[in-house]
Design a protein around this motif. Structure first.
Motif, PDB file in Angstrom:
ATOM      1  N   MET A   1       0.875  -1.173   0.000  1.00 48.57           N
ATOM      2  CA  MET A   1       0.000   0.000   0.000  1.00 48.57           C
ATOM      3  C   MET A   1       0.911   1.221   0.000  1.00 48.57           C
ATOM      4  SD  MET A   1      -2.738  -1.102   2.912  1.00 48.57           S
ATOM      5  CE  MET A   1      -1.627  -1.637   4.193  1.00 48.57           C
ATOM      6  N   VAL A   2       0.589   2.186  -0.872  1.00 50.34           N
ATOM      7  CA  VAL A   2       1.419   3.387  -0.893  1.00 50.34           C
ATOM      8  C   VAL A   2       0.565   4.631  -0.630  1.00 50.34           C
ATOM      9  CG1 VAL A   2       3.212   2.508  -2.430  1.00 50.34           C
ATOM     10  CG2 VAL A   2       1.161   3.522  -3.402  1.00 50.34           C
ATOM     11  N   ASP A   3       1.146   5.664  -0.095  1.00 49.01           N
ATOM     12  CA  ASP A   3       0.404   6.906   0.110  1.00 49.01           C
ATOM     13  C   ASP A   3       0.495   7.744  -1.163  1.00 49.01           C
ATOM     14  OD1 ASP A   3       2.915   7.999   0.047  1.00 49.01           O
ATOM     15  OD2 ASP A   3       2.963   8.594   2.161  1.00 49.01           O
ATOM     16  N   ASP A   4      -0.061   8.976  -1.102  1.00 51.74           N
ATOM     17  CA  ASP A   4      -0.128   9.810  -2.306  1.00 51.74           C
ATOM     18  C   ASP A   4       1.250  10.105  -2.888  1.00 51.74           C
ATOM     19  OD1 ASP A   4      -2.781   9.783  -2.067  1.00 51.74           O
ATOM     20  OD2 ASP A   4      -2.965  11.748  -1.094  1.00 51.74           O
ATOM     21  N   GLU A   5       2.265  10.113  -2.034  1.00 53.79           N
ATOM     22  CA  GLU A   5       3.605  10.416  -2.537  1.00 53.79           C
ATOM     23  C   GLU A   5       4.351   9.170  -2.990  1.00 53.79           C
ATOM     24  OE1 GLU A   5       3.937  12.563   1.033  1.00 53.79           O
ATOM     25  OE2 GLU A   5       2.331  13.497  -0.135  1.00 53.79           O
ATOM     26  N   GLY A   6       3.698   8.003  -2.884  1.00 50.46           N
ATOM     27  CA  GLY A   6       4.328   6.780  -3.336  1.00 50.46           C
ATOM     28  C   GLY A   6       5.158   6.105  -2.268  1.00 50.46           C
ATOM     29  N   LYS A   7       5.062   6.628  -1.044  1.00 50.43           N
ATOM     30  CA  LYS A   7       5.810   6.003   0.052  1.00 50.43           C
ATOM     31  C   LYS A   7       5.045   4.759   0.514  1.00 50.43           C
ATOM     32  CE  LYS A   7       7.605   7.234   4.543  1.00 50.43           C
ATOM     33  NZ  LYS A   7       6.588   7.221   5.587  1.00 50.43           N
ATOM     34  N   ILE A   8       5.793   3.703   0.818  1.00 49.65           N
ATOM     35  CA  ILE A   8       5.145   2.452   1.216  1.00 49.65           C
ATOM     36  C   ILE A   8       4.588   2.570   2.628  1.00 49.65           C
ATOM     37  CG2 ILE A   8       5.519  -0.003   1.683  1.00 49.65           C
ATOM     38  CD1 ILE A   8       7.675   0.145  -0.577  1.00 49.65           C
ATOM     39  N   MET A   9       3.254   2.385   2.732  1.00 49.74           N
ATOM     40  CA  MET A   9       2.579   2.528   4.022  1.00 49.74           C
ATOM     41  C   MET A   9       2.426   1.184   4.711  1.00 49.74           C
ATOM     42  SD  MET A   9       1.904   5.665   4.165  1.00 49.74           S
ATOM     43  CE  MET A   9       0.693   5.734   5.472  1.00 49.74           C
ATOM     44  N   GLY A  10       2.411   0.148   3.895  1.00 48.74           N
ATOM     45  CA  GLY A  10       2.200  -1.165   4.481  1.00 48.74           C
ATOM     46  C   GLY A  10       2.132  -2.211   3.397  1.00 48.74           C
ATOM     47  N   ILE A  11       1.888  -3.437   3.822  1.00 52.07           N
ATOM     48  CA  ILE A  11       1.867  -4.559   2.883  1.00 52.07           C
ATOM     49  C   ILE A  11       0.589  -5.350   3.121  1.00 52.07           C
ATOM     50  CG2 ILE A  11       3.030  -6.722   2.279  1.00 52.07           C
ATOM     51  CD1 ILE A  11       5.614  -5.223   3.388  1.00 52.07           C
TER      52      ILE A  11
END
Lengths: 505, 128
Positions: A253-263
Motif C-alpha cells: 500500500m502506498v500513500d499519495d507520494e508513493g511512500k510504502i505505508m504497508g503490505i
C-alpha cells in the motif's frame, strides 16, 4: 487543535476590537462589522442576562431569523427548547461567565424552520474587558454538516470494505512496512486457528513452516524495498500444528507520494485444491493401470507358464538330475520375474505422497520402461534410450514423474499404430535444467490441436479409449515440480515432448 | 512313435521354448525352437515339420499372420496357437479356427499333458 487556536485568536482580536470600539473609532467599527458579517461561522454574543446582544449575518441567514427576532431576545427565545435541553446552553454560558474559560468542542444539530437540519460545532468564548472581567460570551458555531456527511460516508465505505475483508474466504492480512501484522481477518482466524490478538504485532514468518520462515521474511523485505507484487506458495502451521498449504499474493500500500505505508497479503488455502488434484491424479493413474493391465496379464502369464511347465517336468522326470536342476532354476527365475512385475505395478498404482525427494531422473525413466516394456514390445515399438551419464539430482516425486513418463510413452505408442521408434533423451541445460525428451515417429499432432492437448478432457481417441486427462495431469504434475513441458509436432513425422525440471544445485 | 516326427516351436521367450521342447521331447519328438517369426519361415523351407506351435504375440511378427504364411508354405503342417494374451473364445481366435489356419488354441499357462495331448491329436488327424 487548530480550531481552538483560531478561537483564541478571535478572542484576542475581539477584545482588541472592543477596546477600539470603546474609543469610538468608526474605522475600526466598520472593519469589525465587515469581518463579523463576512465570516463563515455563525456568531452570537450573549450578555450576563443571557440576552443576545449581537448576531452576525451568517447566524441570521442560517436560522432564518430577522435581526429584531434575535437581538435583545433571551437565548431561550432564539433556540428551540429541544436544543437548549440537549446542549444545556444557558447553563454552559453561565459557567463561562463564572470561570472565564472557553467551553468548546461540542456538536449541535439545528434545524431552522423550512430548512434541512444542519450540524454545528460550537464553542463558547468569554469576551473580557480591560480589567479581565467577562463582559459577554461569544457563541461561535461552525457549520460542519458537510464534514459530518463525508465522515459518515467514509465510515460507511470503511464498514463496507471491512465486511468484504471479513467475509472473504481467503486470508487477508495487512502489515506495517516492517512486516508487523496490523489486521487479521476472520478467514485468517478460521484457517490458522490463531485469533486476531495472537497475530497483531507478530510477523507472518512467525506462522510459517520452520524451513520457510526465511523465504517469507525475504518476500516481505523485497516488497518493502519496492517490489510491487509477489506470488509465492508458503505453508503455515496452524495453532493445532497442522500444515496449511497457502498460495500468497502480496502487494504494498502506498500513500499519495508513493511512500510504502504497508503490505497486504492474501493467502488462499490450497489444501482442498491439492486434495482434489491428488484425487484426479490418482484416478488418472488407475486409468493408466487399466491400460497397462492387458500387457501385464500377458507379461505375467509367460513366467507363470514357464514355472508351471518346469514344475510339471520336474515331477515327470524323477531320474534326470541335470534336468531337475534346470527346472528348479526356471521355476525360481519365473516366480522372481512375476513378482517383480506385480511389485512394479503395485508400487505405481499406490497413491503418491506429496513430498519431493532428491531423485535420479534416469532411474525413474528406466523403471517406467520396465513397467511398460511388454506392452511396447507387443506394439512393435522400439525404445531408444540416450540417457546422459552425469545428470545432477532433481527434486521430485518419483511416482508422480513415473506417471508423467508413462503417459508420454503411452501417447507415443498410440501415435505409432504400425510400430516405430521412441527415442528418450536426458540431458542437462545450462547446468541448471534437466531435460527429458520423448520423440516418436508417429502420426503427429495437427497444428490446430497443439494448443489444446494440455486441456483437461481433450482427446482425439474414440469414446471409452482415452480419458483426455493424461497430458493435463502430466502438465499439473510438472508444474508442481516447478518444471515446464513443451511440445513440437509435425503431422506424419512425429511428435516431440520436452520436459524440463530444475536441477538441485 | 517319436523319431520321425518334427515339431517347430516359435515363441519369443527362450524359457518358453525350453519348456515346450522338454514337454514334447518326452514323447521322443524332434523339436526345433526359434524366438523369431522370420527365422521360423526360413526353418520350414529347409525342413518338413508335422506340427508348429506358434505364439500369437511376437515382437517381429503377428502370430496369426505367421500361421497363415506357414500354412501357405506347407499346408500339411498342423498349427497350434499358444498365447497368454488371448482367450479361446476371442473372436480373432475363433476366426482363425473357423478358417482352418490352425488346428487349435492353447492359452498360457497350460498343463504339460495338454500340450502332449494336442500334439498327439494333431498327428492323428493328419494321418487320416
Amino acid at each position: 487543535m487548530s480550531r481552538f487556536g483560531k478561537t483564541k485568536n478571535d478572542n484576542i482580536s475581539m477584545s482588541k476590537l472592543e477596546q477600539e470600539l470603546g474609543t469610538s473609532e468608526l474605522r475600526y467599527k466598520y472593519l469589525c462589522n465587515m469581518i463579523l458579517t463576512s465570516i463563515h461561522s455563525s456568531i452570537l454574543i450573549i450578555n450576563k442576562g443571557l440576552n443576545v446582544i449581537y448576531a452576525n449575518k451568517n447566524f441570521l441567514d442560517k436560522s432564518k431569523q430577522a435581526e429584531d427576532e434575535t437581538i435583545s431576545k433571551k437565548i431561550d427565545q432564539v433556540f428551540p427548547p429541544v436544543i437548549l435541553s440537549y446542549t444545556l446552553l444557558p447553563q454552559r454560558i453561565k459557567e463561562v461567565f463564572e470561570s472565564g474559560r472557553s467551553y468548546g468542542g461540542q456538536q449541535m444539530t439545528y434545524r431552522a424552520p423550512g430548512l434541512p437540519s444542519r450540524v454545528y460545532y460550537y464553542s463558547l468564548v468569554p469576551l473580557k474587558d480591560s480589567l479581565d472581567r467577562v463582559d459577554s460570551v461569544m457563541l461561535l458555531m461552525d457549520d460542519i454538516t458537510e464534514q459530518v456527511r463525508l465522515g459518515e460516508e467514509v465510515r460507511r465505505a470503511e464498514r463496507h470494505l471491512a465486511s468484504v475483508v471479513e467475509s472473504a474466504s481467503d486470508i487477508v492480512v495487512s502489515m506495517k512496512p516492517d512486516g508487523a501484522i496490523s489486521t487479521w481477518n476472520s478467514a485468517a482466524e478460521r484457517i490458522s486457528g490463531f485469533a486476531i490478538r495472537d497475530a497483531l504485532g507478530k510477523y507472518l514468518s512467525d506462522f510459517c513452516q520452520e524451513d520457510q520462515k526465511n523465504k517469507m521474511e525475504s518476500t516481505i523485505k523485497a516488497l518493502n524495498s519496492g517490489r510491487k507484487v509477489s506470488q509465492v506458495e508458503l505453508n503455515m502451521i496452524s495453532k493445532g500444528k497442522n500444515k496449511i498449504l497457502l498460495f500468497w499474493i502480496f502487494s504494498h500500500m502506498v500513500d499519495d507520494e508513493g511512500k510504502i505505508m504497508g503490505i497486504v497479503g492474501i493467502g488462499r488455502d490450497l489444501t482442498e485444491r491439492r486434495e482434489l488434484e491428488a484425487q484426479l491424479i490418482q484416478s488418472a493413474k488407475l486409468a493408466s493401470v487399466g491400460v497397462l493391465a492387458g500387457g501385464i496379464a500377458h507379461e505375467l502369464r509367460n513366467p507363470l507358464c514357464i514355472s508351471s511347465s518346469a514344475a510339471q517336468i520336474l515331477l515327470e522326470s524323477p531320474y534326470d538330475k541335470k534336468l531337475q536342476k534346470e527346472c528348479s532354476e526356471k521355476i525360481y527365475s519365473g516366480i522372481k520375474r512375476a513378482s517383480h512385475i506385480i511389485e512394479n505395478l503395485l508400487r505405481f498404482a499406490r497413491p503418491s505422497g506429496g513430498c519431493l525427494d532428491p531423485i535420479k531422473i534416469n532411474d525413474v525413466i528406466n523403471e517406467t520402461i520396465t513397467l511398460i516394456a511388454e506392452q511396447i514390445k507387443l506394439q512393435r515399438i522400439k525404445i531408444e534410450k540416450r540417457l546422459s551419464g552425469n545428470l545432477p539430482y532433481i527434486e521430485g516425486n518419483g511416482n508422480l514423474l513415473k506417471q508423467v513418463f508413462l503417459n508420454m510413452i503411452l501417447n507415443a505408442a498410440n501415435s505409432m499404430e504400425n510400430g516405430g521408434t521412441l527415442t528418450i533423451i536426458t540431458e542437462l541445460f545450462n547446468n541448471k535444467l534437466v531435460g527429458i525428451t520423448f520423440s516418436d515417429t508417429g502420426c503427429g499432432i495437427p497444428e490446430e490441436n497443439l494448443d489444446k492437448i494440455f486441456d483437461p478432457f481433450f482427446t482425439t481417441m474414440p469414446v471409452g479409449k482415452g480419458t483426455g486427462l493424461g497430458l493435463s495431469i502430466s502438465y499439473s504434475i510438472i508444474k508442481q515440480h516447478n518444471g515446464a513441458i513443451y511440445v513440437k509436432s509435425t503431422v506424419g513425422k512425429g511428435s516431440e515432448f520436452i520436459i524440463q525440471l530444475p536441477a538441485i544445485k | 512313435m517319436g523319431n520321425d516326427i518334427n515339431i517347430l516351436v516359435v515363441d519369443d521367450e527362450e524359457d518358453m521354448c525350453w519348456a515346450l521342447e522338454n514337454i514334447l521331447k518326452m514323447e521322443d519328438y524332434n523339436v526345433v525352437t526359434t524366438t523369431s517369426g522370420n527365422e521360423a519361415l526360413k526353418i520350414i523351407k529347409e525342413k518338413a515339420f508335422n506340427i508348429a506351435f506358434v505364439d500369437i504375440k511376437l515382437p517381429d511378427f503377428d502370430g496369426m499372420e505367421l500361421a497363415r504364411l506357414i500354412k501357405q508354405e506347407d499346408s500339411r503342417i498342423s498349427i497350434i496357437m499358444i498365447s497368454g494374451y488371448y482367450y479361446k473364445d476371442d473372436s480373432d481366435i475363433q476366426k482363425g479356427l473357423h478358417d482352418g489356419i490352425y488346428l487349435t488354441f492353447v492359452g498360457k499357462p497350460f498343463d504339460n499333458v495338454e500340450i502332449r495331448k494336442v500334439a498327439r491329436r494333431a498327428l492323428e488327424l493328419s494321418k487320416r
